[in-house]
Design a protein around this motif. Structure first.
Motif, PDB file in Angstrom:
ATOM      1  N   LEU A  57      -6.761  26.060 -22.249  1.00 56.21           N
ATOM      2  CA  LEU A  57      -6.743  24.718 -21.655  1.00 56.21           C
ATOM      3  C   LEU A  57      -5.315  24.185 -21.739  1.00 56.21           C
ATOM      4  CD1 LEU A  57      -8.447  22.358 -20.459  1.00 56.21           C
ATOM      5  CD2 LEU A  57      -8.691  21.506 -22.796  1.00 56.21           C
ATOM      6  N   ASN A  58      -4.784  23.821 -20.577  1.00 57.89           N
ATOM      7  CA  ASN A  58      -3.393  23.325 -20.519  1.00 57.89           C
ATOM      8  C   ASN A  58      -2.419  24.302 -21.158  1.00 57.89           C
ATOM      9  OD1 ASN A  58      -4.263  20.897 -19.278  1.00 57.89           O
ATOM     10  ND2 ASN A  58      -4.722  20.014 -21.285  1.00 57.89           N
ATOM     11  N   GLY A  59      -2.695  25.586 -20.970  1.00 57.80           N
ATOM     12  CA  GLY A  59      -1.795  26.614 -21.464  1.00 57.80           C
ATOM     13  C   GLY A  59      -1.900  26.915 -22.942  1.00 57.80           C
ATOM     14  N   LYS A  60      -2.831  26.282 -23.640  1.00 54.61           N
ATOM     15  CA  LYS A  60      -2.981  26.467 -25.080  1.00 54.61           C
ATOM     16  C   LYS A  60      -4.347  27.071 -25.406  1.00 54.61           C
ATOM     17  CE  LYS A  60      -0.074  22.400 -25.925  1.00 54.61           C
ATOM     18  NZ  LYS A  60       1.147  23.141 -26.226  1.00 54.61           N
ATOM     19  N   CYS A  61      -4.450  27.667 -26.579  1.00 54.37           N
ATOM     20  CA  CYS A  61      -5.712  28.233 -27.049  1.00 54.37           C
ATOM     21  C   CYS A  61      -6.491  27.140 -27.769  1.00 54.37           C
ATOM     22  CB  CYS A  61      -5.445  29.405 -27.985  1.00 54.37           C
ATOM     23  SG  CYS A  61      -6.940  30.239 -28.546  1.00 54.37           S
ATOM     24  N   ASP A  73      -0.370  27.552 -29.514  1.00 54.60           N
ATOM     25  CA  ASP A  73       0.344  27.259 -28.280  1.00 54.60           C
ATOM     26  C   ASP A  73       0.436  28.470 -27.365  1.00 54.60           C
ATOM     27  OD1 ASP A  73       0.801  24.601 -28.940  1.00 54.60           O
ATOM     28  OD2 ASP A  73       2.671  25.053 -29.979  1.00 54.60           O
ATOM     29  N   SER A  74       0.139  29.650 -27.895  1.00 55.28           N
ATOM     30  CA  SER A  74       0.247  30.879 -27.108  1.00 55.28           C
ATOM     31  C   SER A  74      -1.036  31.705 -27.168  1.00 55.28           C
ATOM     32  CB  SER A  74       1.415  31.745 -27.608  1.00 55.28           C
ATOM     33  OG  SER A  74       1.412  32.993 -26.943  1.00 55.28           O
ATOM     34  N   PRO A  75      -1.892  31.583 -26.154  1.00 59.67           N
ATOM     35  CA  PRO A  75      -3.079  32.433 -26.095  1.00 59.67           C
ATOM     36  C   PRO A  75      -2.739  33.923 -26.123  1.00 59.67           C
ATOM     37  CG  PRO A  75      -3.296  30.606 -24.561  1.00 59.67           C
ATOM     38  CD  PRO A  75      -1.888  30.572 -25.072  1.00 59.67           C
ATOM     39  N   ILE A  76      -1.551  34.271 -25.627  1.00 65.59           N
ATOM     40  CA  ILE A  76      -1.133  35.676 -25.634  1.00 65.59           C
ATOM     41  C   ILE A  76      -0.954  36.157 -27.068  1.00 65.59           C
ATOM     42  CG2 ILE A  76       0.684  37.289 -24.939  1.00 65.59           C
ATOM     43  CD1 ILE A  76       1.172  35.208 -22.578  1.00 65.59           C
ATOM     44  N   ASN A  77      -0.306  35.352 -27.898  1.00 65.36           N
ATOM     45  CA  ASN A  77      -0.143  35.718 -29.305  1.00 65.36           C
ATOM     46  C   ASN A  77      -1.482  35.802 -30.031  1.00 65.36           C
ATOM     47  OD1 ASN A  77       2.605  35.748 -28.926  1.00 65.36           O
ATOM     48  ND2 ASN A  77       2.990  33.774 -29.912  1.00 65.36           N
ATOM     49  N   ILE A  78      -2.391  34.890 -29.680  1.00 66.77           N
ATOM     50  CA  ILE A  78      -3.728  34.913 -30.287  1.00 66.77           C
ATOM     51  C   ILE A  78      -4.448  36.203 -29.907  1.00 66.77           C
ATOM     52  CG2 ILE A  78      -5.998  33.802 -30.317  1.00 66.77           C
ATOM     53  CD1 ILE A  78      -3.973  32.123 -31.769  1.00 66.77           C
ATOM     54  N   ALA A  79      -4.341  36.589 -28.640  1.00 69.38           N
ATOM     55  CA  ALA A  79      -4.977  37.833 -28.185  1.00 69.38           C
ATOM     56  C   ALA A  79      -4.433  39.026 -28.960  1.00 69.38           C
ATOM     57  CB  ALA A  79      -4.738  38.016 -26.689  1.00 69.38           C
ATOM     58  N   GLU A  80      -3.121  39.066 -29.146  1.00 71.02           N
ATOM     59  CA  GLU A  80      -2.506  40.175 -29.876  1.00 71.02           C
ATOM     60  C   GLU A  80      -2.951  40.173 -31.343  1.00 71.02           C
ATOM     61  OE1 GLU A  80       1.621  41.094 -27.515  1.00 71.02           O
ATOM     62  OE2 GLU A  80       1.614  39.325 -28.818  1.00 71.02           O
ATOM     63  N   ARG A  81      -3.179  38.982 -31.888  1.00 67.47           N
ATOM     64  CA  ARG A  81      -3.675  38.902 -33.270  1.00 67.47           C
ATOM     65  C   ARG A  81      -5.033  39.574 -33.392  1.00 67.47           C
ATOM     66  NH1 ARG A  81      -5.596  33.203 -35.394  1.00 67.47           N
ATOM     67  NH2 ARG A  81      -3.421  32.635 -35.028  1.00 67.47           N
ATOM     68  N   TRP A  82      -5.952  39.262 -32.476  1.00 66.04           N
ATOM     69  CA  TRP A  82      -7.285  39.851 -32.572  1.00 66.04           C
ATOM     70  C   TRP A  82      -7.247  41.358 -32.358  1.00 66.04           C
ATOM     71  CZ3 TRP A  82      -8.845  36.487 -35.380  1.00 66.04           C
ATOM     72  CH2 TRP A  82      -8.980  35.138 -35.067  1.00 66.04           C
ATOM     73  N   VAL A  83      -6.376  41.804 -31.480  1.00 63.96           N
ATOM     74  CA  VAL A  83      -6.239  43.249 -31.268  1.00 63.96           C
ATOM     75  C   VAL A  83      -5.703  43.917 -32.532  1.00 63.96           C
ATOM     76  CG1 VAL A  83      -5.016  45.039 -29.972  1.00 63.96           C
ATOM     77  CG2 VAL A  83      -5.955  43.060 -28.768  1.00 63.96           C
ATOM     78  N   SER A  84      -4.750  43.282 -33.180  1.00 66.30           N
ATOM     79  CA  SER A  84      -4.176  43.862 -34.408  1.00 66.30           C
ATOM     80  C   SER A  84      -5.201  43.959 -35.525  1.00 66.30           C
ATOM     81  CB  SER A  84      -2.977  43.021 -34.874  1.00 66.30           C
ATOM     82  OG  SER A  84      -3.398  41.784 -35.422  1.00 66.30           O
ATOM     83  N   ARG A  85      -6.245  43.143 -35.430  1.00 63.75           N
ATOM     84  CA  ARG A  85      -7.302  43.174 -36.447  1.00 63.75           C
ATOM     85  C   ARG A  85      -8.482  44.047 -36.036  1.00 63.75           C
ATOM     86  NH1 ARG A  85      -7.218  36.841 -38.623  1.00 63.75           N
ATOM     87  NH2 ARG A  85      -4.980  36.825 -39.075  1.00 63.75           N
ATOM     88  N   GLY A  86      -8.314  44.768 -34.936  1.00 63.74           N
ATOM     89  CA  GLY A  86      -9.303  45.774 -34.566  1.00 63.74           C
ATOM     90  C   GLY A  86     -10.214  45.449 -33.407  1.00 63.74           C
TER      91      GLY A  86
END
Length: 240
Positions: free
Chosen positions: A10-14, A30-43
């Motif tokens: 929403l409005n570019g934020k998670c 502020d970065s959904p992309i970073n959040i996505a990478e976090r979940w991937v790093s956790r499996g």
């Protein structure tokens, strides 16, 4: 059972909303992309991404960000929110999205749904978002007079292979899913069911797995650190 960490944009934020209320959202990054990478790093094996701006406007407002998530994570992602045309579906699939979710358009535009399912088959899922058993539309802002169970039967006839079932009153409340309603839905159809809304504990996930659901979407509990993704994956990894 497949676990889908949720990334709502929403409005570019998670963000995470409570019961789908846009006025009751909390920003988790502020970065959904970073959040996505976090979940991937956790499996994480898959992600559930929703364009909340698109859900209100009917436009793919966060398309470029979703493309970057698809490229950088390199795991299957399913995307919903504001998908109203074949062109939007084609575009999402072309940028690396594994599955496109139709919500409001599945209710309001049966022709589109039929075309999409016939053309893209398993690449299409339908989101059934219910409040007191009635289907909600337009980013959950409107509640129809259509019973979720009746819509489910129509979707089965059309050939829909997967649905995301959300009990809006449970969403974001951290009070557990509506197991009773999910069991009714699971028993009523051969469509693969992905549960969403209220999943809070390891026991919740174990129970959903025992119910033989196809998948479960985890949102607020992950962001509030109520549950650990790695632990959850250990519970579900023996089922594909």
């Amino acid at each position: 059972m497949i676990l889908f960490p949720a990334i709502d944009i929403l409005n570019g934020k998670c963000v995470r909303l409570i019961q789908g209320d846009y006025a009751k959202g909390k920003i988790y990054g502020d970065s959904p992309i970073n959040i996505a990478e976090r979940w991937v790093s956790r499996g994480a094996d898959a992600l559930h991404v929703v364009d909340l701006d698109g859900a209100k406007t009917g436009k793919s407002s966060n398309r470029d960000m979703i493309k970057e998530i698809a490229i950088k994570t390199d795991i299957p992602i399913q995307v919903g929110g504001g998908v109203r045309s074949i062109e939007q579906i084609e575009d999402y699939l072309s940028i690396g999205v594994e599955r496109v979710i139709l919500g409001t358009s599945a209710m309001k535009n049966p022709r589109l749904l039929n075309l999409a399912v016939n053309r893209f088959k398993e690449k299409i899922a339908v989101s059934i978002d219910a409040r007191n058993g009635l289907v909600a539309t337009d980013g959950w802002l409107k509640v129809s007079n259509v019973l979720a169970i009746d819509l489910l039967k129509q979707l089965e006839e059309i050939g829909v292979q997967k649905i995301i079932y959300t009990d809006i009153l449970k969403d974001g409340m951290l009070q557990g899913p509506n197991f009773k309603e999910l069991q009714v839905i699971q028993n009523a159809t051969s469509i693969q069911v992905i549960a969403s809304g209220g999943i809070t504990t390891l026991e919740d996930v174990k129970k959903l797995k025992e119910m033989k659901l196809y998948g479960a979407i985890i949102g607020k509990a992950l962001y509030d650190n109520s549950i650990d993704l790695t632990e959850l994956l250990e519970v579900t990894q023996d089922v594909g």
